[in-house]
Design an enzyme around this catalytic site. Structure first.
Site, mmCIF file in Angstrom:
data_model
loop_
_atom_site.group_PDB
_atom_site.id
_atom_site.type_symbol
_atom_site.label_atom_id
_atom_site.label_comp_id
_atom_site.label_asym_id
_atom_site.label_seq_id
_atom_site.Cartn_x
_atom_site.Cartn_y
_atom_site.Cartn_z
ATOM 1 N N ASP A 1 0.823 -1.335 -0.367
ATOM 2 C CA ASP A 1 0.162 -0.070 -0.178
ATOM 3 C C ASP A 1 0.549 1.483 -0.310
ATOM 4 O O ASP A 1 0.230 2.239 0.099
ATOM 5 C CB ASP A 1 -0.969 0.082 0.991
ATOM 6 C CG ASP A 1 -1.908 -1.192 0.974
ATOM 7 O OD1 ASP A 1 -2.430 -0.861 -0.159
ATOM 8 O OD2 ASP A 1 -2.685 -0.834 1.699
ATOM 9 N N LYS B 1 2.660 1.468 -5.118
ATOM 10 C CA LYS B 1 4.119 1.131 -5.833
ATOM 11 C C LYS B 1 2.963 0.807 -7.435
ATOM 12 O O LYS B 1 3.633 1.726 -8.867
ATOM 13 C CB LYS B 1 4.423 -0.405 -5.877
ATOM 14 C CG LYS B 1 5.398 -0.675 -5.302
ATOM 15 C CD LYS B 1 5.410 -1.922 -3.936
ATOM 16 C CE LYS B 1 4.746 -2.795 -3.794
ATOM 17 N NZ LYS B 1 4.485 -2.911 -2.395
ATOM 18 N N THR B 2 1.624 0.286 -7.619
ATOM 19 C CA THR B 2 1.493 0.284 -8.544
ATOM 20 C C THR B 2 0.818 1.964 -9.243
ATOM 21 O O THR B 2 0.861 1.646 -10.291
ATOM 22 C CB THR B 2 -0.051 -0.769 -8.158
ATOM 23 O OG1 THR B 2 0.431 -1.935 -7.366
ATOM 24 C CG2 THR B 2 -0.528 -0.976 -9.710
ATOM 25 N N HIS C 1 3.045 -8.772 -1.481
ATOM 26 C CA HIS C 1 4.212 -8.965 -1.164
ATOM 27 C C HIS C 1 4.252 -10.276 -1.697
ATOM 28 O O HIS C 1 5.565 -10.196 -1.765
ATOM 29 C CB HIS C 1 4.218 -8.769 0.330
ATOM 30 C CG HIS C 1 5.459 -9.229 0.924
ATOM 31 N ND1 HIS C 1 6.626 -8.395 0.905
ATOM 32 C CD2 HIS C 1 5.153 -10.102 1.931
ATOM 33 C CE1 HIS C 1 7.795 -9.286 1.485
ATOM 34 N NE2 HIS C 1 6.530 -10.466 2.072
HETATM 35 N N1 LIG Z 1 -2.898 10.224 -0.879
HETATM 36 C C1 LIG Z 1 -2.561 9.709 -1.633
HETATM 37 N N2 LIG Z 1 -2.536 8.543 -2.093
HETATM 38 C C2 LIG Z 1 -1.930 7.523 -2.696
HETATM 39 C C3 LIG Z 1 -0.849 8.099 -3.355
HETATM 40 N N3 LIG Z 1 -0.031 7.170 -4.013
HETATM 41 C C4 LIG Z 1 -0.422 6.070 -3.571
HETATM 42 N N4 LIG Z 1 -1.740 6.190 -2.696
HETATM 43 C C5 LIG Z 1 -2.616 5.042 -1.936
HETATM 44 O O1 LIG Z 1 -2.593 4.297 -1.378
HETATM 45 C C6 LIG Z 1 -3.316 3.349 -1.584
HETATM 46 C C7 LIG Z 1 -1.740 2.420 -2.293
HETATM 47 O O2 LIG Z 1 -1.408 2.252 -3.143
HETATM 48 P P1 LIG Z 1 -0.656 0.982 -4.173
HETATM 49 O O3 LIG Z 1 -0.810 2.154 -5.600
HETATM 50 O O4 LIG Z 1 -2.188 0.170 -4.317
HETATM 51 O O5 LIG Z 1 0.161 0.729 -3.016
HETATM 52 P P2 LIG Z 1 0.958 -0.821 -3.755
HETATM 53 O O6 LIG Z 1 2.117 -0.549 -3.283
HETATM 54 O O7 LIG Z 1 0.857 -0.804 -5.316
HETATM 55 O O8 LIG Z 1 0.175 -1.850 -3.098
HETATM 56 P P3 LIG Z 1 0.081 -3.778 -3.234
HETATM 57 O O9 LIG Z 1 0.089 -3.716 -4.045
HETATM 58 O O10 LIG Z 1 -0.751 -3.824 -2.306
HETATM 59 O O11 LIG Z 1 1.226 -4.353 -2.222
HETATM 60 C C8 LIG Z 1 -5.131 3.145 -2.392
HETATM 61 O O12 LIG Z 1 -5.446 3.749 -2.264
HETATM 62 C C9 LIG Z 1 -3.384 4.455 -3.719
HETATM 63 O O13 LIG Z 1 -4.965 5.421 -4.151
HETATM 64 C C10 LIG Z 1 -0.340 9.455 -3.000
HETATM 65 O O14 LIG Z 1 0.826 9.950 -3.666
HETATM 66 N N5 LIG Z 1 -0.946 10.108 -2.384
HETATM 67 MG MG LIG Z 2 0.631 -2.465 -5.961
#
Ligand SMILES: Nc1nc2c(ncn2[C@@H]2O[C@H](COP(=O)(O)OP(=O)(O)OP(=O)(O)O)[C@@H](O)[C@H]2O)c(=O)[nH]1
Ligand SMILES: [Mg+2]
Length: 475
Positions: free
Chosen positions: A75, A78-79, A138
């Site tokens: 979270d 990354k995506t 993960h």
């Molecule tokens: N406020 C804010 N929220 C963000 C930002 N980048 C990502 N998010 C939020 O954080 C949450 C997780 O983002 P992801 O991109 O899914 O995170 P991830 O690292 O890919 O997560 P996993 O693949 O599950 O490990 C989502 O609800 C996004 O909208 C940012 O720059 N600001």
């Molecule tokens: Mg992801």
């Protein structure tokens, strides 16, 4: 219609479907009185690289290519960052924009195959062409890093300013180090919802962690921004501009990998033939480097290390002066006897490998639905290890644990029955009978052991354990 034809049609239909789709289906079909299990996996997700360069249809090799990926705690973004990169670069006609949902598919839709659960996306910068890996979670990161499905030359560590470094930040970094990644760039994300002081603190924390794990924490470039702002086209100063800066820094800081041709030569031996009057010819595929006639080499494996001279190179029944990485070739070694050579040895530049029989590795054990075992792994479990052209029996030790379960990734110590040519970072496959049960990557060597004595000790330990159990039962 016969079921195999039907299967082929369904498969073709899925392949032709225009909308992004990932599918895995298993068909049991009955034919000629027998049941076969066919597992067809395909990965036609939208995450499949779109043509970089906006309208270009085919990949033009006009820029150096590098494999990169996002790593970091769950979270942390990354995506979102991956999607934002494609958006920012699509605006410059250097990528096709991929929406968040197209990269991070609903798990129910995801194929479960071990090599395909990482989205590989491509984009260009001014100087390079990148292949970018983003895994859905993960567990998939760990699995893909160990098996080599996510082959990365460098990575982008994503750390949310709201959380700082977390357990999986550390875990991904340790694994990145173990598989030989030297340079990392950092994106401190979510600065839109964190105050400046927090961002500074997280930066210090990240530098400390990088140093602790063995990266250059002091000089590692860190960019702070908001992937979400970049993706939504808001607040350019922390959004788009920061993503652009991150890629410019990656171009600078992550070096191009050494090309296979520049590496020291290594020829895993597949067979050896004696040619009367000429000597011994060893054959195999040159996996890296260049071999020239007259080169000094080392023949290494199965407890032996011998200096040899390459007096001739042959390919397609023609004599050559040199062979290059990828060539299937034969090398003439004068003065050697057939007994001196075995399949599984390596003909390499002297000093490239060492003879090893005990080492630590990070291992991923396949789950039953991935074809793995359905029973736990106990200490001293024996199986076959495959690496390059050899397969050798091995006995495992599990540090600080009583057992390991299929589906786990963990550290294991291996005791090989023979001293083989190995290096840190080497990847291998574990098999039990005809079944692949796991993958691993070598992380550390121990001093070589007397393998006969090791098995004697194991026998004693097992006897003692049995006695103790019997005594406990009687008491
Ligand atoms: N406020 C804010 N929220 C963000 C930002 N980048 C990502 N998010 C939020 O954080 C949450 C997780 O983002 P992801 O991109 O899914 O995170 P991830 O690292 O890919 O997560 P996993 O693949 O599950 O490990 C989502 O609800 C996004 O909208 C940012 O720059 N600001
Ligand atoms: Mg992801």
């Amino acid at each position: 219609m016969c079921s195999s034809k039907m299967a082929a049609q369904v498969f073709r239909k899925l392949l032709l479907t225009k909308s992004p789709i990932q599918c895995k289906f298993t068909l049991d079909f009955y034919r000629y009185g027998c049941i076969r299990n066919i597992s067809l996996s395909t990965h036609l997700s939208a995450a499949k690289p779109g043509p970089p360069g906006g309208g270009k249809e085919t990949y033009k090799r006009d820029k150096p290519h590098l494999n990169i990926g996002t790593i970091g705690h769950v979270d942390h973004g990354k995506t979102t960052l991956t999607s934002a990169i494609t958006k920012v670069m699509a605006d410059k006609k250097m990528a096709s924009f991929l929406k968040y949902e197209d990269i991070d598919k609903d798990p129910a839709e995801k194929a479960r195959g071990i090599t395909i659960n990482a989205a590989v996306i491509s984009y260009e910068t001014e100087n390079r062409h990148y292949g970018h890996v983003d895994c859905p979670g993960h567990h998939d990161y760990i699995k893909n890093m160990i098996t080599g499905a996510a082959q990365m030359d460098g990575c982008i560590l994503v750390v949310a300013a709201t959380d700082g470094t977390m357990p999986q930040t550390r875990e991904h970094l340790i694994l990145a180090k173990q598989i030989g990644i030297e340079k990392i760039v950092v994106f401190i994300n979510k600065v839109d919802v964190a105050d400046a002081e927090m961002v500074d603190l997280v930066e210090m924390e990240v530098r400390d962690l990088l140093t602790e794990i063995g990266f250059d924490g002091v000089n590692t470039p860190i960019v702070a921004g908001s992937a979400l702002s970049a993706l939504n086209g808001e607040k350019d100063d922390i959004g788009k501009d920061k993503v652009t800066e991150l890629l410019a820094i990656a171009d600078e800081y992550i070096p191009l990998p050494e090309r296979d041709l520049d590496k020291p030569f290594s020829l895993p031996i597949e067979s050896a033939i004696t040619i009367t009057g000429r000597g011994l010819v060893v054959t195999g595929k040159l996996d890296q480097g260049v071999i020239k006639k007259g080169d000094e080499a080392e023949l290494i494996g199965f407890g032996k290390k011998q200096k040899v001279n390459i007096t001739g190179i042959e390919m397609f029944r023609q004599m050559l002066d040199r062979g290059e990485a990828g060539d299937q070739m034969g090398c003439l070694l004068r003065g050697m006897k057939k007994d001196d050579v075995r399949r599984g040895m390596v003909l390499s530049k002297p000093g490239l490998y060492q003879l090893r029989n005990k080492f630590d590795a990070q291992v991923y054990l396949l789950k039953p639905e991935e074809g793995g075992r359905n029973k736990p792994f106990l200490p001293y479990f024996q199986c076959l290890m495959f690496n390059r052209s050899f397969s050798v029996s091995t006995s495992i030790e599990i540090p600080d644990r009583e057992m390991m379960m299929p589906g786990e990734d963990t550290r294991v110590t291996f005791n090989l029955y023979s001293e083989m040519a190995l290096n840190k970072g080497d990847r291998f496959t574990l098999r039990d009978g005809s079944r692949t049960i796991g993958y691993g990557v070598i992380t550390d060597f121990h001093a070589n052991i007397d393998i006969a004595k090791f098995f004697e000790d194991v026998k004693m330990k097992k006897k003692a354990a049995k006695k103790a159990a019997e005594a406990a039962e009687q008491a």
